[in-house]
Design a protein around this motif. Sequence first.
Motif, PDB file in Angstrom:
ATOM      1  N   CYS A   1       0.864  -1.181   0.000  1.00  0.00           N
ATOM      2  CA  CYS A   1       0.000   0.000   0.000  1.00  0.00           C
ATOM      3  C   CYS A   1       0.898   1.227   0.000  1.00  0.00           C
ATOM      4  O   CYS A   1       1.840   1.308   0.802  1.00  0.00           O
ATOM      5  N   HIS A   2       0.619   2.191  -0.876  1.00  0.00           N
ATOM      6  CA  HIS A   2       1.452   3.387  -0.967  1.00  0.00           C
ATOM      7  C   HIS A   2       1.462   4.200   0.331  1.00  0.00           C
ATOM      8  O   HIS A   2       2.442   4.878   0.641  1.00  0.00           O
ATOM      9  N   TYR A   3       0.364   4.143   1.085  1.00  0.00           N
ATOM     10  CA  TYR A   3       0.214   5.035   2.235  1.00  0.00           C
ATOM     11  C   TYR A   3       0.093   4.280   3.557  1.00  0.00           C
ATOM     12  O   TYR A   3      -0.516   4.784   4.507  1.00  0.00           O
ATOM     13  N   ALA A   4       0.676   3.080   3.618  1.00  0.00           N
ATOM     14  CA  ALA A   4       0.557   2.246   4.817  1.00  0.00           C
ATOM     15  C   ALA A   4       1.090   2.934   6.069  1.00  0.00           C
ATOM     16  O   ALA A   4       0.544   2.767   7.163  1.00  0.00           O
ATOM     17  N   GLU A   5       2.159   3.724   5.914  1.00  0.00           N
ATOM     18  CA  GLU A   5       2.762   4.364   7.079  1.00  0.00           C
ATOM     19  C   GLU A   5       1.905   5.496   7.636  1.00  0.00           C
ATOM     20  O   GLU A   5       2.018   5.837   8.828  1.00  0.00           O
ATOM     21  N   THR A   6       1.048   6.086   6.830  1.00  0.00           N
ATOM     22  CA  THR A   6       0.285   7.260   7.277  1.00  0.00           C
ATOM     23  C   THR A   6      -1.166   6.953   7.625  1.00  0.00           C
ATOM     24  O   THR A   6      -1.804   7.726   8.337  1.00  0.00           O
ATOM     25  N   LEU A   7      -1.689   5.839   7.138  1.00  0.00           N
ATOM     26  CA  LEU A   7      -3.083   5.503   7.421  1.00  0.00           C
ATOM     27  C   LEU A   7      -3.244   5.017   8.853  1.00  0.00           C
ATOM     28  O   LEU A   7      -2.393   4.302   9.387  1.00  0.00           O
ATOM     29  N   GLU A   8      -4.334   5.395   9.482  1.00  0.00           N
ATOM     30  CA  GLU A   8      -4.674   4.915  10.823  1.00  0.00           C
ATOM     31  C   GLU A   8      -5.915   4.040  10.691  1.00  0.00           C
ATOM     32  O   GLU A   8      -7.046   4.526  10.692  1.00  0.00           O
ATOM     33  N   LEU A   9      -5.686   2.746  10.570  1.00  0.00           N
ATOM     34  CA  LEU A   9      -6.759   1.797  10.295  1.00  0.00           C
ATOM     35  C   LEU A   9      -7.202   1.085  11.568  1.00  0.00           C
ATOM     36  O   LEU A   9      -6.419   0.921  12.506  1.00  0.00           O
ATOM     37  N   LYS A  10      -8.458   0.674  11.580  1.00  0.00           N
ATOM     38  CA  LYS A  10      -9.036   0.020  12.757  1.00  0.00           C
ATOM     39  C   LYS A  10      -8.787  -1.483  12.713  1.00  0.00           C
ATOM     40  O   LYS A  10      -8.863  -2.109  11.665  1.00  0.00           O
ATOM     41  N   GLY A  11      -8.544  -2.055  13.886  1.00  0.00           N
ATOM     42  CA  GLY A  11      -8.355  -3.488  14.008  1.00  0.00           C
ATOM     43  C   GLY A  11      -9.669  -4.226  14.136  1.00  0.00           C
ATOM     44  O   GLY A  11     -10.748  -3.639  13.985  1.00  0.00           O
ATOM     45  N   ALA A  12      -9.583  -5.520  14.431  1.00  0.00           N
ATOM     46  CA  ALA A  12     -10.780  -6.349  14.577  1.00  0.00           C
ATOM     47  C   ALA A  12     -11.608  -5.839  15.762  1.00  0.00           C
ATOM     48  O   ALA A  12     -11.054  -5.366  16.760  1.00  0.00           O
TER      49      ALA A  12
END
Length: 348
Positions: free
Chosen positions: A332-343
């Motif tokens: 993913c190009h923006y993996a370091e900047t995205l704040e994604l939710k876990g399970a």
Amino acid sequence: MAEPSAATLLEVRDLSMHFPVTSAGVLRRVVGQVKAVDGVSFCVREGETLSVVGESGCGKTTLGRCIMRIYDPTAGSIRYRTRNEGEVVDLTALDGRALRPYRRDIRMIFQDPYASLNPRMTVEEIVGEPLVLAGHPRNKALHRRVGDLLEQVGLRREYMARYPHAFSGGERQRIGIARALSLNPRLLVADEAVSALDVSVQAQTINLLKKLQVEYKLTYVFIAHDLSVVEYISDRVAVMYVGKLVELAPTRALFARPAHPYTEALLSAVPIPDPRLRKKVERIRLAGEIADPSNVPSGCPFHTRCAYSDGNRCVREVPALRTLEDDRQVACHYAETLELKGAPQVAT
């Protein structure tokens, strides 16, 4: 991709499996390709359970069949560390008789416990068949060996004379597991091995697989779509989308903090045991359908459904699978900047 360690049992490198698409009519010209698996790379460490997850059509079953050499991969290598003092062989370069020793070491547990057992054979014949094909004589030693295998999977020796129709789905899957264990394998590829079973039977079968892993020192490639099962059994999880690996991470890290938007969407669908908390969690519903593997979108294959797509780089440039911290790989190009939710059960 990180370099394989000394503990690596299997290394898949740039593996592709493309199926030709032919035109109608007499000439049947090849007009395209279905890229079921497209440039996938990962390592399987000895003694671990690596789960492969994704929506139907993502290529995970095709990947498992390539590892088993049921399919001849279009490109790439499958490097296996043998019992012979760590010698490494490329399974894609072997065929016919040369593959036989490795078919003993790498076995498969099939999804359908009904279709995978020959209804005209007894349990003794089914479980003992791999041994007979490997040259074991049909004698009392074979009879004892089959009985031992049945007991190992929680079935009685007296069942050897019965036919598959006499057993439940869970019992049939145990017979299939006994058959897979008959040649003392090192690696088992479990293709949706519990998806056809009731929930209570799923739990029993998963616990059996975990017990056998310790007793037989087994390594698992566990192909599944049920993330609750995957969280329980896995050491690491590989996420596939349209034939490509988009994330690979230790199970706890992936469920707590995914790095790819597709992983986040999958985790949002994990069922929550506590009904009081279900309304508090919003499931991510992806727009559109999974991309067509015969006509993969340009750039990131997930950009057509991704809420974080920038409409520019994501559309033009295919993201490379790169290594981040915590033994994690992501495309993913923006993996370091995205704040994604876990399970949900982790996040709540």
